[in-house]
Design an enzyme around this catalytic site. Structure first.
Site, mmCIF file in Angstrom:
data_model
loop_
_atom_site.group_PDB
_atom_site.id
_atom_site.type_symbol
_atom_site.label_atom_id
_atom_site.label_comp_id
_atom_site.label_asym_id
_atom_site.label_seq_id
_atom_site.Cartn_x
_atom_site.Cartn_y
_atom_site.Cartn_z
ATOM 1 N N TYR A 42 0.843 -1.219 0.000
ATOM 2 C CA TYR A 42 0.000 0.000 0.000
ATOM 3 C C TYR A 42 0.855 1.238 0.000
ATOM 4 O O TYR A 42 0.406 2.301 0.372
ATOM 5 C CB TYR A 42 -0.917 -0.009 1.234
ATOM 6 C CG TYR A 42 -1.798 -1.220 1.217
ATOM 7 C CD1 TYR A 42 -1.439 -2.355 1.914
ATOM 8 C CD2 TYR A 42 -2.910 -1.269 0.387
ATOM 9 C CE1 TYR A 42 -2.187 -3.495 1.836
ATOM 10 C CE2 TYR A 42 -3.678 -2.414 0.304
ATOM 11 C CZ TYR A 42 -3.308 -3.532 1.023
ATOM 12 O OH TYR A 42 -4.058 -4.659 0.924
ATOM 13 N N LYS A 60 8.268 7.275 2.777
ATOM 14 C CA LYS A 60 7.229 6.297 2.427
ATOM 15 C C LYS A 60 5.955 7.078 2.145
ATOM 16 O O LYS A 60 5.537 7.894 2.972
ATOM 17 C CB LYS A 60 7.019 5.329 3.594
ATOM 18 C CG LYS A 60 5.885 4.368 3.388
ATOM 19 C CD LYS A 60 5.879 3.299 4.451
ATOM 20 C CE LYS A 60 4.766 2.292 4.198
ATOM 21 N NZ LYS A 60 4.965 1.055 4.943
ATOM 22 N N LEU A 111 17.284 6.477 5.701
ATOM 23 C CA LEU A 111 17.639 5.923 4.402
ATOM 24 C C LEU A 111 18.613 4.777 4.623
ATOM 25 O O LEU A 111 19.612 4.939 5.330
ATOM 26 C CB LEU A 111 18.303 7.003 3.526
ATOM 27 C CG LEU A 111 18.891 6.484 2.196
ATOM 28 C CD1 LEU A 111 17.788 5.908 1.301
ATOM 29 C CD2 LEU A 111 19.639 7.595 1.477
ATOM 30 N N GLU A 116 18.013 -4.137 0.770
ATOM 31 C CA GLU A 116 17.460 -5.269 1.517
ATOM 32 C C GLU A 116 18.498 -6.386 1.657
ATOM 33 O O GLU A 116 19.245 -6.647 0.708
ATOM 34 C CB GLU A 116 16.223 -5.801 0.775
ATOM 35 C CG GLU A 116 15.124 -4.761 0.634
ATOM 36 C CD GLU A 116 13.982 -5.205 -0.278
ATOM 37 O OE1 GLU A 116 13.081 -4.389 -0.516
ATOM 38 O OE2 GLU A 116 14.000 -6.353 -0.742
ATOM 39 N N ASP A 155 6.249 -10.416 10.568
ATOM 40 C CA ASP A 155 6.534 -10.668 9.143
ATOM 41 C C ASP A 155 8.025 -10.486 8.861
ATOM 42 O O ASP A 155 8.418 -9.897 7.865
ATOM 43 C CB ASP A 155 5.692 -9.737 8.253
ATOM 44 C CG ASP A 155 5.696 -10.208 6.799
ATOM 45 O OD1 ASP A 155 5.349 -9.411 5.907
ATOM 46 O OD2 ASP A 155 6.075 -11.372 6.565
ATOM 47 N N LYS A 157 11.559 -11.159 7.578
ATOM 48 C CA LYS A 157 12.102 -11.917 6.448
ATOM 49 C C LYS A 157 13.237 -11.085 5.850
ATOM 50 O O LYS A 157 13.315 -9.878 6.114
ATOM 51 C CB LYS A 157 11.002 -12.161 5.408
ATOM 52 C CG LYS A 157 10.303 -10.896 4.953
ATOM 53 C CD LYS A 157 9.135 -11.183 4.037
ATOM 54 C CE LYS A 157 8.397 -9.912 3.693
ATOM 55 N NZ LYS A 157 7.280 -10.121 2.777
ATOM 56 N N ASN A 160 12.672 -7.572 4.706
ATOM 57 C CA ASN A 160 12.386 -6.506 5.679
ATOM 58 C C ASN A 160 13.583 -6.174 6.545
ATOM 59 O O ASN A 160 13.475 -5.373 7.461
ATOM 60 C CB ASN A 160 11.239 -6.956 6.606
ATOM 61 C CG ASN A 160 9.932 -6.977 5.872
ATOM 62 O OD1 ASN A 160 9.799 -6.316 4.852
ATOM 63 N ND2 ASN A 160 8.985 -7.741 6.369
ATOM 64 N N ASP A 173 9.229 -2.274 7.984
ATOM 65 C CA ASP A 173 7.934 -2.789 7.533
ATOM 66 C C ASP A 173 7.087 -3.326 8.690
ATOM 67 O O ASP A 173 6.924 -4.527 8.855
ATOM 68 C CB ASP A 173 8.125 -3.885 6.477
ATOM 69 C CG ASP A 173 6.890 -3.920 5.586
ATOM 70 O OD1 ASP A 173 6.807 -4.803 4.725
ATOM 71 O OD2 ASP A 173 6.013 -3.066 5.778
ATOM 72 N N THR A 209 4.451 -13.725 5.392
ATOM 73 C CA THR A 209 4.911 -14.236 4.099
ATOM 74 C C THR A 209 5.105 -15.739 4.216
ATOM 75 O O THR A 209 5.745 -16.195 5.170
ATOM 76 C CB THR A 209 6.242 -13.540 3.735
ATOM 77 O OG1 THR A 209 6.000 -12.143 3.770
ATOM 78 C CG2 THR A 209 6.742 -13.970 2.372
HETATM 79 C C1 LIG Z 1 10.882 -3.366 2.665
HETATM 80 C C2 LIG Z 1 10.574 -2.060 1.979
HETATM 81 N N1 LIG Z 1 11.722 -1.681 1.144
HETATM 82 C C3 LIG Z 1 12.467 -0.630 1.541
HETATM 83 N N2 LIG Z 1 12.020 0.063 2.598
HETATM 84 C C4 LIG Z 1 12.763 1.099 3.104
HETATM 85 C C5 LIG Z 1 13.992 1.490 2.541
HETATM 86 C C6 LIG Z 1 14.476 0.788 1.378
HETATM 87 C C7 LIG Z 1 15.681 1.117 0.730
HETATM 88 C C8 LIG Z 1 16.095 0.388 -0.387
HETATM 89 C C9 LIG Z 1 17.323 0.763 -1.061
HETATM 90 C C10 LIG Z 1 18.178 1.775 -0.692
HETATM 91 N N3 LIG Z 1 19.186 1.817 -1.573
HETATM 92 N N4 LIG Z 1 18.988 0.833 -2.500
HETATM 93 C C11 LIG Z 1 17.840 0.179 -2.187
HETATM 94 C C12 LIG Z 1 15.346 -0.697 -0.855
HETATM 95 C C13 LIG Z 1 14.148 -1.042 -0.229
HETATM 96 C C14 LIG Z 1 13.696 -0.301 0.885
HETATM 97 C C15 LIG Z 1 14.724 2.591 3.208
HETATM 98 O O1 LIG Z 1 15.831 3.015 2.800
HETATM 99 N N5 LIG Z 1 14.186 3.151 4.318
HETATM 100 C C16 LIG Z 1 12.999 2.801 4.851
HETATM 101 C C17 LIG Z 1 12.241 1.765 4.255
HETATM 102 C C18 LIG Z 1 10.997 1.355 4.745
HETATM 103 C C19 LIG Z 1 10.441 2.021 5.947
HETATM 104 C C20 LIG Z 1 8.931 1.925 5.973
HETATM 105 C C21 LIG Z 1 8.313 0.674 6.188
HETATM 106 C C22 LIG Z 1 8.322 1.788 7.272
HETATM 107 C C23 LIG Z 1 9.298 -2.155 1.152
HETATM 108 C C24 LIG Z 1 9.518 -3.186 0.016
HETATM 109 C C25 LIG Z 1 8.148 -2.546 2.054
HETATM 110 C C26 LIG Z 1 9.029 -0.794 0.542
#
Ligand SMILES: C[C@@H](Nc1nc2c(c3cc(-c4cn[nH]c4)ccc13)C(=O)N=C/C2=C\CC1CC1)C(C)(C)C
Length: 321
Positions: A42, A60, A111, A116, A155, A157, A160, A173, A209
């Site tokens: 979402y 987000k 950031l 992941e 969740d 994994k 996350n 997450d 998951t």
């Molecule tokens: C697991 C999550 N993926 C991600 N969530 C967050 C990232 C994030 C960064 C990269 C990344 C950075 N550089 N290259 C890839 C790849 C995936 C990310 C981040 O930097 N800071 C906060 C995040 C999430 C915080 C919010 C849930 C509270 C999903 C797939 C759910 C969007």
């Protein structure tokens, strides 16, 4: 009503020269949005730069219309309350503040430039014992902190588990987290809204998951802190084996393997890690290892936890051969 924390102050001087400091809330216009970092069910997470401080964040973005249509308002509130409760731990992604405009909600977060853990694992295929110990210890330390604050992730994994610029763990997450009564909340249980831990329809409908979901969540629809330990066991197995212990062609077949504890170790799987995994992947949550048991286990012999652990330099990533 969005009560995101004020993030700055503005000096105001009135006609008589009296100076007052007015709280200033940031908004969308204060950021330059960059590439998409990740997409949740979402939400979309963007790279964004604060135009004033030039600091980079993950933002987000949740579309209000979509949340309302999909009746996910509860999840949004759970995630925000959870992130606001989990503030001072290096292993948890930090929420700085939130704001909204007419179409969306915005969360300004740490950031994690390392992306992941799953992505990193896919590159090396597997982790060697030293890397598995380091990342296992950081994930365990973060789980311990979450549980001490009455939060069950539900969740966990490798997707996350994010990595920051020092390649240290940042768990994220929390939309599917379960908030137990806040141990610090002095009000008696009946007076704390929704503190019974779970409203039924959320409990009934939620399953994590497939590959990491615990057997009790599948059979009794109930989750406890032990459910996060089950997921921890799956993650340790996956770091060393390069694949999760329970994986089948369909979700249903994966669930069947889980409730029947149908998995085996690849040849050469290190014995101390095998013993640890076997004590986390126990069907009865009451018989499963706790965080304390895991910290004392031979696999983590000599491993520091707590502040020392977060000062350590992340080991060079090497595959387990
Ligand atoms: C697991 C999550 N993926 C991600 N969530 C967050 C990232 C994030 C960064 C990269 C990344 C950075 N550089 N290259 C890839 C790849 C995936 C990310 C981040 O930097 N800071 C906060 C995040 C999430 C915080 C919010 C849930 C509270 C999903 C797939 C759910 C969007």
């Amino acid at each position: 009503k969005d009560r995101g924390a004020a993030v700055g102050v503005r000096r105001e001087v009135d006609a008589d020269g009296r100076v007052t400091m007015k709280p200033v809330k940031k908004g969308v216009r204060d950021f330059t949005f960059g590439r998409i970092l990740g997409e949740g069910s979402y939400s979309t997470v963007y790279l964004a730069t604060d135009r004033q401080t030039l600091r980079e964040y993950a933002v987000k973005v949740l579309e209000k219309k979509h949340i309302i249509k999909e009746k996910k308002i509860k999840y949004v509130n759970i995630e925000k309350n959870t992130l606001n409760r989990l503030t001072e731990h290096p292993g948890i992604v930090r929420l700085y503040y939130t704001f909204q405009d007419e179409t969306s909600l915005y969360y300004v977060l740490d950031l994690c430039t390392g992306g992941e853990l799953l992505g990193v694992l896919k590159k090396t295929g597997t982790f060697d014992v030293e890397c598995t110990r380091f990342y296992g210890a950081q994930i365990l330390d973060a789980i311990d902190y979450m549980h001490s604050r009455g939060i069950i992730h539900r969740d966990l994994k490798p997707e996350n588990v994010l990595l920051d610029e020092q390649m240290h763990v940042k768990i994220t997450d929390f939309g599917t987290a379960k908030l137990l009564r806040d141990p610090r909340d002095p009000r008696p249980p009946e007076e704390t809204p929704g503190q019974s831990g779970e409203d039924d329809e959320r409990a009934a409908s939620f399953v994590g998951t497939a590959e990491y979901v615990s057997p009790e969540l599948l059979t009794e629809k109930s989750a406890s802190t032990a459910s996060d330990i089950w997921a921890f066991g799956c993650i340790i197995y996956q770091l060393l084996a390069g694949r999760p212990p329970f994986k089948a062609g369909t979700e249903y077949l994966t669930f069947q393997k889980i409730v029947k504890l149908e998995y085996e170790f690849p040849p050469g799987f290190p014995s101390a890690a095998r013993d640890l995994v076997e004590r986390c992947l126990v069907l009865d949550p009451a018989q499963r290892f706790t965080v304390e048991h895991i910290k004392k286990h031979e696999f983590f012999a000599g491993q520091m936890f707590g502040k020392e652990l977060w000062r350590m330099k992340a080991p060079r990533l090497r595959p387990y051969v």
